[in-house]
Design an enzyme around this catalytic site. Structure first.
Site, PDB file in Angstrom:
ATOM      1  N   CYS A 273       0.795  -1.226   0.000  1.00  0.00           N
ATOM      2  CA  CYS A 273       0.000   0.000   0.000  1.00  0.00           C
ATOM      3  C   CYS A 273       0.828   1.277   0.000  1.00  0.00           C
ATOM      4  O   CYS A 273       0.537   2.212  -0.746  1.00  0.00           O
ATOM      5  CB  CYS A 273      -0.988   0.002   1.161  1.00  0.00           C
ATOM      6  SG  CYS A 273      -0.237   0.004   2.814  1.00  0.00           S
ATOM      7  N   HIS A 330      -2.929   1.440   6.732  1.00  0.00           N
ATOM      8  CA  HIS A 330      -3.130   1.417   5.290  1.00  0.00           C
ATOM      9  C   HIS A 330      -2.822   2.814   4.760  1.00  0.00           C
ATOM     10  O   HIS A 330      -3.086   3.818   5.426  1.00  0.00           O
ATOM     11  CB  HIS A 330      -4.559   1.006   4.942  1.00  0.00           C
ATOM     12  CG  HIS A 330      -4.808   0.877   3.467  1.00  0.00           C
ATOM     13  ND1 HIS A 330      -3.938   0.217   2.634  1.00  0.00           N
ATOM     14  CD2 HIS A 330      -5.801   1.342   2.678  1.00  0.00           C
ATOM     15  CE1 HIS A 330      -4.399   0.275   1.391  1.00  0.00           C
ATOM     16  NE2 HIS A 330      -5.524   0.953   1.393  1.00  0.00           N
ATOM     17  N   ASP A 353      -7.372   5.543  -3.774  1.00  0.00           N
ATOM     18  CA  ASP A 353      -6.564   4.457  -3.230  1.00  0.00           C
ATOM     19  C   ASP A 353      -6.119   3.536  -4.363  1.00  0.00           C
ATOM     20  O   ASP A 353      -6.923   2.779  -4.909  1.00  0.00           O
ATOM     21  CB  ASP A 353      -7.379   3.680  -2.194  1.00  0.00           C
ATOM     22  CG  ASP A 353      -6.537   2.681  -1.428  1.00  0.00           C
ATOM     23  OD1 ASP A 353      -5.375   2.457  -1.808  1.00  0.00           O
ATOM     24  OD2 ASP A 353      -7.036   2.107  -0.443  1.00  0.00           O
ATOM     25  N   ASN A 393     -14.155   4.288   9.641  1.00  0.00           N
ATOM     26  CA  ASN A 393     -15.244   4.480  10.598  1.00  0.00           C
ATOM     27  C   ASN A 393     -16.113   3.254  10.828  1.00  0.00           C
ATOM     28  O   ASN A 393     -17.176   3.370  11.430  1.00  0.00           O
ATOM     29  CB  ASN A 393     -16.142   5.627  10.127  1.00  0.00           C
ATOM     30  CG  ASN A 393     -16.600   6.500  11.281  1.00  0.00           C
ATOM     31  OD1 ASN A 393     -16.188   6.326  12.409  1.00  0.00           O
ATOM     32  ND2 ASN A 393     -17.460   7.451  10.982  1.00  0.00           N
ATOM     33  N   ASP A 395     -17.626  -0.091  12.485  1.00  0.00           N
ATOM     34  CA  ASP A 395     -17.698  -0.668  13.822  1.00  0.00           C
ATOM     35  C   ASP A 395     -17.147  -2.095  13.772  1.00  0.00           C
ATOM     36  O   ASP A 395     -17.210  -2.768  12.737  1.00  0.00           O
ATOM     37  CB  ASP A 395     -19.139  -0.701  14.322  1.00  0.00           C
ATOM     38  CG  ASP A 395     -19.587   0.651  14.867  1.00  0.00           C
ATOM     39  OD1 ASP A 395     -18.760   1.584  14.877  1.00  0.00           O
ATOM     40  OD2 ASP A 395     -20.760   0.770  15.260  1.00  0.00           O
ATOM     41  N   GLU A 442     -14.232  10.060  17.725  1.00  0.00           N
ATOM     42  CA  GLU A 442     -14.820   8.757  18.011  1.00  0.00           C
ATOM     43  C   GLU A 442     -15.698   8.803  19.252  1.00  0.00           C
ATOM     44  O   GLU A 442     -15.302   9.351  20.288  1.00  0.00           O
ATOM     45  CB  GLU A 442     -13.719   7.713  18.210  1.00  0.00           C
ATOM     46  CG  GLU A 442     -13.092   7.220  16.916  1.00  0.00           C
ATOM     47  CD  GLU A 442     -14.031   6.358  16.098  1.00  0.00           C
ATOM     48  OE1 GLU A 442     -15.188   6.151  16.522  1.00  0.00           O
ATOM     49  OE2 GLU A 442     -13.622   5.910  15.012  1.00  0.00           O
ATOM     50  N   GLU A 447     -20.310  11.674  15.417  1.00  0.00           N
ATOM     51  CA  GLU A 447     -19.744  10.480  14.777  1.00  0.00           C
ATOM     52  C   GLU A 447     -20.765   9.353  14.747  1.00  0.00           C
ATOM     53  O   GLU A 447     -20.915   8.659  13.743  1.00  0.00           O
ATOM     54  CB  GLU A 447     -18.477  10.054  15.536  1.00  0.00           C
ATOM     55  CG  GLU A 447     -17.715   8.911  14.862  1.00  0.00           C
ATOM     56  CD  GLU A 447     -18.089   7.552  15.429  1.00  0.00           C
ATOM     57  OE1 GLU A 447     -17.807   6.538  14.765  1.00  0.00           O
ATOM     58  OE2 GLU A 447     -18.665   7.507  16.528  1.00  0.00           O
ATOM     59  N   ILE A 473     -30.568  19.005   5.928  1.00  0.00           N
ATOM     60  CA  ILE A 473     -30.500  20.441   6.205  1.00  0.00           C
ATOM     61  C   ILE A 473     -29.434  21.061   5.322  1.00  0.00           C
ATOM     62  O   ILE A 473     -28.314  20.554   5.236  1.00  0.00           O
ATOM     63  CB  ILE A 473     -30.182  20.691   7.689  1.00  0.00           C
ATOM     64  CG1 ILE A 473     -31.327  20.166   8.569  1.00  0.00           C
ATOM     65  CG2 ILE A 473     -29.940  22.169   7.955  1.00  0.00           C
ATOM     66  CD1 ILE A 473     -31.019  20.185  10.049  1.00  0.00           C
ATOM     67  N   ASP A 477     -24.075  30.119   2.670  1.00  0.00           N
ATOM     68  CA  ASP A 477     -22.628  30.270   2.518  1.00  0.00           C
ATOM     69  C   ASP A 477     -22.046  31.207   3.567  1.00  0.00           C
ATOM     70  O   ASP A 477     -20.981  30.954   4.111  1.00  0.00           O
ATOM     71  CB  ASP A 477     -22.292  30.805   1.119  1.00  0.00           C
ATOM     72  CG  ASP A 477     -22.539  29.758   0.045  1.00  0.00           C
ATOM     73  OD1 ASP A 477     -22.828  30.136  -1.095  1.00  0.00           O
ATOM     74  OD2 ASP A 477     -22.441  28.564   0.371  1.00  0.00           O
ATOM     75  N   MET A 479     -22.551  32.565   6.971  1.00  0.00           N
ATOM     76  CA  MET A 479     -23.193  32.569   8.285  1.00  0.00           C
ATOM     77  C   MET A 479     -22.238  33.245   9.261  1.00  0.00           C
ATOM     78  O   MET A 479     -21.505  32.603  10.004  1.00  0.00           O
ATOM     79  CB  MET A 479     -23.535  31.147   8.714  1.00  0.00           C
ATOM     80  CG  MET A 479     -24.529  30.462   7.796  1.00  0.00           C
ATOM     81  SD  MET A 479     -25.030  28.818   8.362  1.00  0.00           S
ATOM     82  CE  MET A 479     -23.469  27.950   8.275  1.00  0.00           C
ATOM     83  N   GLU A 534     -39.700  17.048  -3.816  1.00  0.00           N
ATOM     84  CA  GLU A 534     -39.195  17.508  -2.534  1.00  0.00           C
ATOM     85  C   GLU A 534     -39.933  18.767  -2.104  1.00  0.00           C
ATOM     86  O   GLU A 534     -40.527  19.474  -2.919  1.00  0.00           O
ATOM     87  CB  GLU A 534     -37.680  17.780  -2.596  1.00  0.00           C
ATOM     88  CG  GLU A 534     -37.298  18.950  -3.482  1.00  0.00           C
ATOM     89  CD  GLU A 534     -35.798  19.234  -3.459  1.00  0.00           C
ATOM     90  OE1 GLU A 534     -35.430  20.417  -3.630  1.00  0.00           O
ATOM     91  OE2 GLU A 534     -35.001  18.298  -3.289  1.00  0.00           O
TER      92      GLU A 534
END
Length: 681
Positions: A273, A330, A353, A393, A395, A442, A447, A473, A477, A479, A534
């Site tokens: 890798c 990796h 990758d 990410n 589990d 985490e 998360e 939501i 641009d 705020m 929508e």
């Protein structure tokens, strides 16, 4: 009357052009320029040739690239002289030397032209003269180019740096290994262009492929396939077991040898890798795409795309073979570019990758996937976002298989995948942790929300079900604290039938610890959403409402809720926004010298529609302010006016330092900025 010039030779002005285009490091005597930026060639006229007369003498320039140059593909472009060049298309202008013997022609390439080797031809009433060749690259210095980087130090690092550090080991023991990218070594650029010419898309339709090379998204995806030798005659053969007949991956220390060996005799044995990633970085930088090598510790390989890594054991504790795995580390690459195919919010770093793991569109390639999409769990955004999301990410679930065949969960972790994601820091050999760019902390609320959203979407896709009602939501641009702005909740109906809902949208002040404060905006509606359509619900946040309830963290939590009682269907979307603060402008008056007073001028624009009271600037710098805080109180500042202060300090030591500035007031708290200061001895 036309004026046909009798040209003796063309000087491509290589040294000067390459210097201005940041290509002088390529160790070759050839013209290499970056798109969207002018370059100058000089036409030497034969004795007795007609003189070039601006406004009267006219000629056409033709640029062509690829084996089948075509106008419709923008691989062949003709353009005439004009008064001055423009950057929105290929253009040229010319001036004559006072002696009349030479003509300087300024050529500006279109900022979205295909990269590659071009021929340059002069056409005078059908009389064509070859002026030579040039190589056109992506341009991180051109604001219109898709790979533009605003920061010069980052351009120096991610385009021009030829050496770097690649991180390996485990998250508890991270080791840096030096690597010679060598993108400017003699002959390497031609090898990189050859990689593009050997890719299967070029071999099947050269015209379409060459035209597509205008797009760094396309080029990056091609490279992710071509750096490995699966499916094609790409650069490196991957091997994780037996290394006979080739070089062990751990022995490589640079990309140059690998690329030269591939150009001479085809796929090189062997790579893993970090080698794949390093070579991809070399090729990307050579072509002008800003690129960094990234290491992910505790990297998940999710073979069945369920975002869960399942470790299976028998009743005796023996591991049962399964397709999923977690790598100690990796390595891949991030490349910098815009994403008009996804929307501007997904611009910036894109992960690809080149290590062959899973097929994408039938080919062993992966990416480019937006880091923003990965972080937010936007798994519908191409390319290969679900796979990379799982890498950082997923589990982990541990299961034991009982004697009756049933699997029972006995432990697991939500925190062991995606740790200490690392890259070399800009301008130094230090490690930079970029985990926060890929994921929320985490175990944090954000998360878990992102993971659950991503997993829910994946399950629906795997079962072939319609996603149903989809609620999200959208933000404005600008705020900025003190301004009024609108945000939107968007409800999409992907059911086969219409749905009627109660639609709620509210905003509350929130602290950094998640504790909710007062409501500062609310809207509701009853809507019927036809299938495939929508509905939007807007929420206007006014400073008069939120200004008095937000904390100094300037955080607001947005919550959108839909309730469909007929089908007992509930949906919720949440986003926490942080309002932008004004910038502190810091300017040094003169040079900083040891034991000599120097002044810094500080300014900040009050963005609020009301006065700021008790305003002050506080500064501090190691070796600059004598180890003391210097505070300048300036009283009140009216709306839309600037707070100003001058601070004098006497540096006590030479070298690089940092002057840190904090602005404080009754309504705008703890705004910070800094400036790097180089003190002369």
């Amino acid at each position: 009357m036309s004026q046909v010039l009798d040209i003796e030779r063309c000087d491509l002005n290589i040294r000067s052009n390459n210097s201005s285009h940041h290509t002088e490091l390529y160790r070759e005597e050839r013209l290499i320029v970056r798109r969207g930026q002018p370059f100058i060639i000089i036409l030497h006229l034969k004795p007795g040739s007609k003189e070039f007369k601006p406004g009267e003498t006219s000629f056409t320039l033709i640029v062509e690239t690829g084996p089948l140059p075509r106008k419709r593909s923008d691989t062949k472009v003709s353009f005439s002289l004009r008064d001055s060049t423009v950057d929105t298309e290929w253009s040229a202008s010319a001036i004559k030397d006072p002696s009349g013997n030479t003509v300087s022609v300024s050529i500006n390439s279109y900022y979205y032209s295909p990269i590659g080797v071009y021929s340059l031809t002069l056409d005078q009433e059908g009389q064509k003269t070859s002026l030579g060749q040039f190589t056109l690259l992506f341009n991180a210095w051109c604001p219109r180019d898709a790979v533009y980087m605003h920061s010069e130090t980052k351009r120096q690092e991610y385009v021009l740096a030829q050496h770097g550090q690649i991180y390996r080991g485990t998250y508890k023991r991270i080791k840096a290994a030096p690597w010679n990218f060598g993108q400017f070594e003699a002959g390497i650029l031609d090898v990189c262009l050859k990689i593009l010419d050997q890719n299967p898309k070029f071999l099947s339709d050269a015209d379409k492929d060459c035209s597509a090379r205008r797009n760094p998204i396309y080029v990056t995806r091609v490279l992710s396939a071509m750096i490995n030798s699966f499916d094609d005659k790409g650069v490196l053969v991957g091997e994780w077991g037996e290394f006979s007949g080739g070089v062990h991956p751990g022995l490589w220390i640079g990309s140059g040898d690998i690329l030269r060996k591939w150009a001479e005799s085809g796929p090189v044995r062997y790579g893993q890798c970090w080698v794949f990633a390093a070579v991809a970085c070399t090729v990307s930088r050579a072509l002008g795409i800003p690129c960094r090598v990234v290491t992910n510790f505790g990297s998940a390989h999710d073979t069945n795309a369920n975002l869960v890594i399942e470790n299976l054991y028998d009743e005796d504790g023996k591991r049962i073979s399964a397709g999923d795995s977690i790598w100690n580390f990796h390595v891949w690459v991030d490349s910098w570019m815009t994403r008009p195919d996804l929307g501007s919010e997904f611009d910036g770093w894109q992960t690809s990758d080149p290590t062959p793991q899973e097929k994408s569109d039938g080919v062993f390639c992966c990416g480019p996937a937006s880091l923003r999409a990965i972080k937010e769990g936007e798994l519908t955004k191409k390319y290969d976002t679900p796979f990379i999301f799982a890498e950082v990410n997923a589990d982990v679930v541990d299961k034991v298989q009982l004697s009756n065949g049933q699997f029972v969960r006995f432990s697991g972790s939500t925190k062991s995948v995606g740790r200490f994601i690392s890259t070399k820091a800009v301008g130094s050999d230090k490690r930079q942790d970029i985990t926060h760019q890929y994921k929320y902390p985490e175990g944090s609320k954000e998360e878990r929300q992102v993971y659950e959203k991503a997993q829910h979407h994946n399950k629906l896709q795997q079962r072939g079900e319609e996603p149903g009602l989809h609620l999200k939501i959208k933000l404005s641009d600008n705020m900025i604290v003190g301004s009024d702005f609108e945000v939107y909740a968007v409800l999409t109906n992907n059911h086969m039938e219409a749905r009627a809902c109660t639609f709620l949208f509210l905003a509350k002040a929130v602290g950094y610890n998640g504790k909710l404060g007062q409501t500062c905006a609310f809207a509701s509606d009853k809507v019927e959403v036809p299938s495939g359509e929508e509905r939007r619900l807007s929420l206007r946040l006014e400073y008069d409402s939120y200004g008095s309830v937000i904390t100094s963290d300037s955080l607001i939590q947005l919550s959108a809720i839909t309730v469909d009682k007929q089908f007992n269907d509930y949906h919720k979307a949440e986003k926490t926004i942080v309002l932008d603060e004004p910038d502190i402008q810091i300017k040094l008056k003169g040079e900083a010298t040891v034991n000599q007073p120097v002044t810094a001028e500080l300014t900040l624009l009050n963005p609020l529609p009301e006065p700021l009271q008790d305003c002050s600037f506080t500064t501090e710098g190691v070796g600059l302010t004598g180890g003391k805080l210097i505070t300048m109180k300036i009283g009140s500042v009216e709306p839309k006016q600037k707070a100003r202060a001058s601070v004098e300090f006497i540096p006590t030591s030479a070298g690089s330092s940092m002057l840190v500035v904090n602005f404080d007031s009754d309504k705008l708290r703890n705004v910070k900025s800094f400036i790097n200061v180089v003190v002369k001895g």
